[in-house]
Design a protein around this motif. Sequence first.
Motif, PDB file in Angstrom:
ATOM      1  N   GLY A 154      -8.376   6.360   0.240  1.00 49.57           N
ATOM      2  CA  GLY A 154      -9.462   6.663  -0.684  1.00 49.57           C
ATOM      3  C   GLY A 154     -10.593   7.340   0.040  1.00 49.57           C
ATOM      4  N   GLY A 155     -11.804   6.872  -0.202  1.00 54.00           N
ATOM      5  CA  GLY A 155     -12.987   7.465   0.412  1.00 54.00           C
ATOM      6  C   GLY A 155     -14.232   6.792  -0.113  1.00 54.00           C
ATOM      7  N   THR A 156     -15.360   7.412   0.132  1.00 56.99           N
ATOM      8  CA  THR A 156     -16.632   6.901  -0.379  1.00 56.99           C
ATOM      9  C   THR A 156     -16.889   7.520  -1.744  1.00 56.99           C
ATOM     10  N   ALA A 157     -17.177   6.673  -2.706  1.00 57.98           N
ATOM     11  CA  ALA A 157     -17.470   7.158  -4.055  1.00 57.98           C
ATOM     12  C   ALA A 157     -18.882   7.736  -4.104  1.00 57.98           C
ATOM     13  N   LYS A 158     -19.098   8.680  -4.995  1.00 54.69           N
ATOM     14  CA  LYS A 158     -20.423   9.266  -5.187  1.00 54.69           C
ATOM     15  C   LYS A 158     -21.424   8.210  -5.641  1.00 54.69           C
ATOM     16  N   SER A 159     -20.932   7.083  -6.158  1.00 51.28           N
ATOM     17  CA  SER A 159     -21.798   5.968  -6.554  1.00 51.28           C
ATOM     18  C   SER A 159     -22.353   5.235  -5.330  1.00 51.28           C
ATOM     19  N   GLY A 160     -21.792   5.537  -4.141  1.00 49.47           N
ATOM     20  CA  GLY A 160     -22.205   4.882  -2.913  1.00 49.47           C
ATOM     21  C   GLY A 160     -21.275   3.758  -2.487  1.00 49.47           C
ATOM     22  N   HIS A 161     -20.391   3.340  -3.376  1.00 49.89           N
ATOM     23  CA  HIS A 161     -19.443   2.272  -3.057  1.00 49.89           C
ATOM     24  C   HIS A 161     -18.227   2.839  -2.325  1.00 49.89           C
ATOM     25  N   GLU A 162     -17.664   2.024  -1.444  1.00 55.71           N
ATOM     26  CA  GLU A 162     -16.413   2.413  -0.789  1.00 55.71           C
ATOM     27  C   GLU A 162     -15.278   2.271  -1.789  1.00 55.71           C
ATOM     28  N   TYR A 163     -14.429   3.278  -1.821  1.00 55.34           N
ATOM     29  CA  TYR A 163     -13.237   3.230  -2.662  1.00 55.34           C
ATOM     30  C   TYR A 163     -12.027   3.332  -1.740  1.00 55.34           C
TER      31      TYR A 163
END
Length: 154
Positions: A96-105
């Motif tokens: 995954g990656g880092t979500a634009k919401s700031g949460h790790e995905y």
Amino acid sequence: MKDRREANIALATRYYEALASGDFEALADLHSDDVVFNLVGSTPVSGRWEGKAECFGPLVADMVVGKLVPETVQFSRKWRIMCADEERVVGLMYGGGTAKSGHEYLQTYCQIMTIKDGKIVELHEFFDTALVELALNDNPTVKGPSEVKRPFDF
């Protein structure tokens, strides 16, 4: 029959390698034009998605990858084919990656791929729907994320 099983394993290997390298064009080429994605849960990405254009357009590009910070995205950081036969391959994948919401995905996925004529014709995918809601939809669940006390490895 062994040859078809081995061909299916080779196709699934290309699937995970394309995800690892971020080559979504190569990934899409592994699917039939009328592929069906069946995604678990009741999130905005859940349900039955039909056709390559719908699966790789609104679903993958907009609702998943489009919600991640591009330079952080890497699916298939870890993957393993669990079993295969003449029609299906089952695999586990983490990435995954880092979500634009700031949460790790950083998600663990289980995929069941149905393969015909050298193409994926149907995909059943299982994943942490609470993480989808939190990271991709900025919709925290009542419980929220937590560290798994007894994580499994594959």
